[in-house]
Design an enzyme around this catalytic site. Structure first.
Site, mmCIF file in Angstrom:
data_model
loop_
_atom_site.group_PDB
_atom_site.id
_atom_site.type_symbol
_atom_site.label_atom_id
_atom_site.label_comp_id
_atom_site.label_asym_id
_atom_site.label_seq_id
_atom_site.Cartn_x
_atom_site.Cartn_y
_atom_site.Cartn_z
ATOM 1 N N GLY A 17 0.821 -1.358 -0.083
ATOM 2 C CA GLY A 17 0.060 -0.072 0.076
ATOM 3 C C GLY A 17 0.794 1.297 0.032
ATOM 4 N N GLY A 40 -5.407 -5.667 2.830
ATOM 5 C CA GLY A 40 -5.610 -4.569 3.716
ATOM 6 C C GLY A 40 -4.242 -3.906 3.403
ATOM 7 N N HIS A 41 -4.322 -2.757 2.563
ATOM 8 C CA HIS A 41 -3.208 -1.921 2.543
ATOM 9 C C HIS A 41 -3.124 -0.581 2.999
ATOM 10 C CE1 HIS A 41 -3.285 -4.229 -1.687
ATOM 11 N NE2 HIS A 41 -3.040 -5.046 -0.938
ATOM 12 N N ARG A 144 -18.989 -21.102 -12.896
ATOM 13 C CA ARG A 144 -20.126 -20.573 -13.879
ATOM 14 C C ARG A 144 -21.386 -20.297 -13.201
ATOM 15 N NH1 ARG A 144 -18.134 -24.518 -18.340
ATOM 16 N NH2 ARG A 144 -18.439 -25.686 -16.817
ATOM 17 N N GLN A 225 -2.349 -9.317 -1.510
ATOM 18 C CA GLN A 225 -1.597 -10.633 -1.125
ATOM 19 C C GLN A 225 -0.020 -10.926 -1.448
ATOM 20 O OE1 GLN A 225 -5.071 -11.546 -2.738
ATOM 21 N NE2 GLN A 225 -5.547 -10.549 -0.713
ATOM 22 N N ALA A 300 -4.057 -5.854 8.834
ATOM 23 C CA ALA A 300 -4.896 -4.703 8.526
ATOM 24 C C ALA A 300 -6.377 -4.761 8.312
ATOM 25 C CB ALA A 300 -4.135 -3.920 7.480
ATOM 26 N N GLY A 303 -6.965 -7.883 12.065
ATOM 27 C CA GLY A 303 -6.450 -7.427 13.560
ATOM 28 C C GLY A 303 -5.839 -8.523 14.040
ATOM 29 N N ARG A 304 -5.665 -9.708 13.422
ATOM 30 C CA ARG A 304 -4.926 -10.874 14.051
ATOM 31 C C ARG A 304 -3.393 -10.712 14.004
ATOM 32 N NH1 ARG A 304 -6.778 -15.663 9.642
ATOM 33 N NH2 ARG A 304 -6.237 -14.067 8.314
ATOM 34 N N ARG A 306 0.446 -11.022 13.341
ATOM 35 C CA ARG A 306 0.845 -11.988 12.253
ATOM 36 C C ARG A 306 2.048 -12.670 12.926
ATOM 37 N NH1 ARG A 306 1.265 -6.412 8.938
ATOM 38 N NH2 ARG A 306 -1.005 -6.235 8.145
ATOM 39 N N ASP A 334 13.939 -0.459 8.903
ATOM 40 C CA ASP A 334 13.999 0.226 10.121
ATOM 41 C C ASP A 334 13.566 -0.722 11.432
ATOM 42 O OD1 ASP A 334 11.364 0.516 8.614
ATOM 43 O OD2 ASP A 334 10.716 1.373 10.379
HETATM 44 P P1 GDP Z 1 0.397 -4.342 2.571
HETATM 45 O O1 GDP Z 1 -0.733 -5.307 2.701
HETATM 46 O O2 GDP Z 1 1.389 -4.940 1.691
HETATM 47 O O3 GDP Z 1 -0.040 -3.032 1.803
HETATM 48 O O4 GDP Z 1 0.658 -3.995 3.860
HETATM 49 P P2 GDP Z 1 -0.095 -3.828 5.215
HETATM 50 O O5 GDP Z 1 -0.355 -2.480 5.290
HETATM 51 O O6 GDP Z 1 -1.033 -4.962 5.598
HETATM 52 O O7 GDP Z 1 1.204 -3.923 6.317
HETATM 53 C C1 GDP Z 1 2.309 -3.104 6.273
HETATM 54 C C2 GDP Z 1 2.322 -2.295 7.870
HETATM 55 O O8 GDP Z 1 3.744 -1.823 7.691
HETATM 56 C C3 GDP Z 1 1.656 -1.148 7.776
HETATM 57 O O9 GDP Z 1 1.229 -0.935 8.896
HETATM 58 C C4 GDP Z 1 2.298 -0.174 6.867
HETATM 59 O O10 GDP Z 1 1.896 1.150 7.617
HETATM 60 C C5 GDP Z 1 3.700 -0.485 7.557
HETATM 61 N N1 GDP Z 1 4.800 -0.160 6.615
HETATM 62 C C6 GDP Z 1 4.960 0.094 5.440
HETATM 63 N N2 GDP Z 1 6.377 0.437 5.206
HETATM 64 C C7 GDP Z 1 6.924 0.264 6.365
HETATM 65 C C8 GDP Z 1 8.439 0.596 6.621
HETATM 66 O O11 GDP Z 1 9.338 0.741 5.591
HETATM 67 N N3 GDP Z 1 8.539 0.759 7.856
HETATM 68 C C9 GDP Z 1 7.733 0.254 8.810
HETATM 69 N N4 GDP Z 1 8.301 0.642 10.414
HETATM 70 N N5 GDP Z 1 6.465 0.468 8.812
HETATM 71 C C10 GDP Z 1 6.091 0.111 7.427
HETATM 72 P P1 IMO Z 2 -2.599 -8.202 1.605
HETATM 73 O O1 IMO Z 2 -3.224 -7.605 -0.005
HETATM 74 C C1 IMO Z 2 -1.768 -11.344 4.196
HETATM 75 C C2 IMO Z 2 -4.102 -15.067 4.002
HETATM 76 C C3 IMO Z 2 -5.225 -15.200 4.670
HETATM 77 C C4 IMO Z 2 -5.305 -16.827 4.687
HETATM 78 C C5 IMO Z 2 -5.181 -17.154 3.071
HETATM 79 C C6 IMO Z 2 -6.381 -17.130 2.733
HETATM 80 O O2 IMO Z 2 -2.910 -7.129 2.632
HETATM 81 O O3 IMO Z 2 -1.319 -8.155 1.407
HETATM 82 P P2 IMO Z 2 -8.522 -15.888 2.130
HETATM 83 O O4 IMO Z 2 -9.618 -14.777 2.972
HETATM 84 O O5 IMO Z 2 -7.780 -15.001 0.990
HETATM 85 O O6 IMO Z 2 -9.248 -16.855 1.513
HETATM 86 O O7 IMO Z 2 -7.445 -16.386 2.972
HETATM 87 O O8 IMO Z 2 -4.635 -15.863 2.706
HETATM 88 N N1 IMO Z 2 -4.453 -13.628 2.997
HETATM 89 C C7 IMO Z 2 -3.597 -12.705 3.329
HETATM 90 N N2 IMO Z 2 -2.412 -12.566 4.223
HETATM 91 N N3 IMO Z 2 -2.072 -10.296 3.474
HETATM 92 C C8 IMO Z 2 -3.189 -10.336 2.809
HETATM 93 O O9 IMO Z 2 -3.304 -9.385 1.956
HETATM 94 C C9 IMO Z 2 -4.059 -11.520 2.746
HETATM 95 N N4 IMO Z 2 -5.246 -11.813 2.023
HETATM 96 C C10 IMO Z 2 -5.248 -13.337 2.419
HETATM 97 O O10 IMO Z 2 -4.762 -14.751 6.279
HETATM 98 O O11 IMO Z 2 -4.050 -17.202 5.271
HETATM 99 MG MG MG Z 3 -2.016 -6.022 3.962
#
Ligand code: GDP
Ligand code: IMO
Ligand code: MG
Length: 432
Positions: A17, A40-41, A144, A225, A300, A303-304, A306, A334
């Site tokens: 994200g 969740g981005h 389908r 993902q 994101a 709330g589980r 990771r 970092d």
């Molecule tokens: P995504 O699903 O790949 O978009 O990633 P998520 O948003 O689910 O999780 C990434 C988390 O790390 C979020 O809370 C971001 O705000 C945070 N984040 C992203 N880049 C950085 C970074 O370079 N450093 C730190 N400390 N946090 C970061």
């Molecule tokens: P972003 O885009 C991390 C994981 C779930 C589960 C498996 C299957 O934020 O990186 P689903 O609900 O897709 O059928 O679940 O995939 N999962 C993710 N893990 N980041 C995600 O998305 C995920 N989307 C699904 O936790 O293990």
């Molecule tokens: Mg995410």
């Protein structure tokens, strides 16, 4: 001017994200190409956090048109709430700059129910899904018996399809899940109401994306993902139900894969995973707790907490090849500040046998996989303010240089904090 795919190179949550938000500043279009509200981005802009589940992370930038392409699965209630959240945060989201494919499949109320109840009913084979109805929506699409966004604005088609589909799904729901059947009238009414709200956004997006690619605009394809969760390439069956890899971007958008110039993998400086399935470098001790704490590693979407562990070079080399990465972005370096020792898995050992590549039976071997680690000395300096790689402590630089050499593709950016702008960019992938 070119098209770029940005995707997760591990198990999701690599920080896509934040990266998509960064490059969306250079983009004319941002196209989300798979997954649904399981994603969740997270974006942090001027101290304010906003999490996108469906809407492309580029929406907070003025310039790009944002698109949900054919292979995204859309839960309309979640999307409508998200549109409101984005408006409330002060960003513009209108049918002029946010377009939804009429061919994208709809996550219906029975998909949510099936996803959640199946995890309970088949607890021994639990995937640990996000409970957002993703698997059942994709199942129905391939079988389908799906409902598409275009159907939500065509009452007679919707009614006819729902009556057929619910006959089938209600049989499964009542006989196998032992739940009450869905009432067609209620489902239809609700779907039509949601369709009315979303109607102005629904269109043939393949034409819009084609025109942008054809005229040489900067098109950013946003993955959800990660490659290790890809339904074909990941740790099956502990995967999501879509293809996360770059081929899926072209397929979903309905354009030629030849438009794609660069594939940029987002690589977190350590490993995390949510849900069940193998995570060979998982740390269940206080080191893992420290990674979770310092990295804020909580889902994101759900709330589980990771699951956390060291970087896994066996997986990363595999995903670099499998997804054809042309470059990568390192995130969350970092977070590693303060660890006296940092480790990376360079191979696995299973019952005395060494594996340098990801084994087919990683799932069944999982309990016996012992990572072979390479160790790096840590650092104590805060990395956040660095604007140049030379400003990083030597031990951090050595860690990064080693990752670069192992992956064999250029690193175009390093993210050193959650806030927009925190990090070091060395190359713009649209210009590479
Ligand atoms: P995504 O699903 O790949 O978009 O990633 P998520 O948003 O689910 O999780 C990434 C988390 O790390 C979020 O809370 C971001 O705000 C945070 N984040 C992203 N880049 C950085 C970074 O370079 N450093 C730190 N400390 N946090 C970061
Ligand atoms: P972003 O885009 C991390 C994981 C779930 C589960 C498996 C299957 O934020 O990186 P689903 O609900 O897709 O059928 O679940 O995939 N999962 C993710 N893990 N980041 C995600 O998305 C995920 N989307 C699904 O936790 O293990
Ligand atoms: Mg995410």
């Amino acid at each position: 001017m070119s098209s770029v795919v940005i995707l997760g190179a591990q198990w999701g949550d690599e920080g896509k994200g934040k990266i998509v938000d960064h490059y969306a500043g250079h983009a004319d279009m941002v196209v989300r190409y798979q997954g649904g509200a399981n994603a969740g981005h997270t974006l942090v802009i001027e101290g304010k956090k906003i999490v996108m589940h469906l809407v492309p992370a580029g929406i907070t930038r003025e310039r790009p048109t944002c698109v949900l392409a054919d292979n995204v699965v859309i839960e309309p209630n979640i999307l409508i709430k998200e549109i409101q959240t984005i408006k409330d945060a002060g960003y513009k989201i209108s049918p002029e700059r946010f377009r939804i494919s009429e061919k994208a499949h709809v996550t219906m109320p029975y998909h949510l129910m099936i996803d959640q109840l199946r995890e309970i009913k088949q607890a021994r084979a639990k995937i640990g899904t996000t409970g957002r109805g993703i698997g059942p929506t994709y199942e129905d699409k391939v079988a389908r018996r799906g409902i598409r966004m275009g159907d939500l604005i065509r009452p007679s088609i919707l009614k006819e399809r729902l009556s057929l589909i619910l006959e089938d799904r209600n049989y499964y729901i009542t006989n196998y899940l032992e739940e009450k059947p869905f009432d067609i009238k209620k489902v239809l009414e609700e779907a039509l109401e949601l369709g009315d709200v979303l109607a102005p956004y629904i269109t043939d997006t393949s034409k819009i994306v084609y025109d942008a690619c054809k005229s040489g605009k900067n098109v950013l394809f946003e993955g959800a993902q990660g490659v290790m969760l890809d339904v074909d390439g990941g740790t099956y069956p502990y995967v999501t139900s879509s293809n996360t890899t770059p081929g899926a971007a072209a397929m979903s958008a309905g354009v030629s894969p030849l438009f794609i110039k660069n594939v940029v993998g987002v690589v977190k400086a350590y490993s995390t995973r949510v849900g069940e399935g193998p995570l060979p470098t998982e740390l269940t001790d206080e080191v893992g707790d420290m990674l979770r704490f310092q990295g804020g590693e909580y889902g994101a979407t759900t709330g589980r907490p990771r699951r956390c562990g060291w970087l896994d070079m066996v997986c990363l080399k595999y995903t670099t090849r499998y997804a054809g990465l042309t470059s990568f972005i390192l995130t969350k370096l970092d977070v590693l500040t303060g660890f006296p020792e940092i480790k990376v898995a360079v191979a696995y050992e299973v019952n005395g046998k060494r594996y340098d590549d990801l084994p087919y039976d990683i799932v069944s071997l999982s309990g016996d996989v012992k990572p072979v680690y390479k160790s790096f000395p840590g650092w104590t300096e805060d990395l956040k303010g660095a604007s140049n790689i030379d400003q990083l402590p030597k031990n951090a630089r050595d860690y990064v240089e080693w990752i670069k050499a192992e992956l064999g593709v250029p690193m175009v950016m390093m993210s050193l904090g959650a806030q927009r702008g925190e990090g070091i960019e060395s190359q713009n992938p649209f210009e590479a």
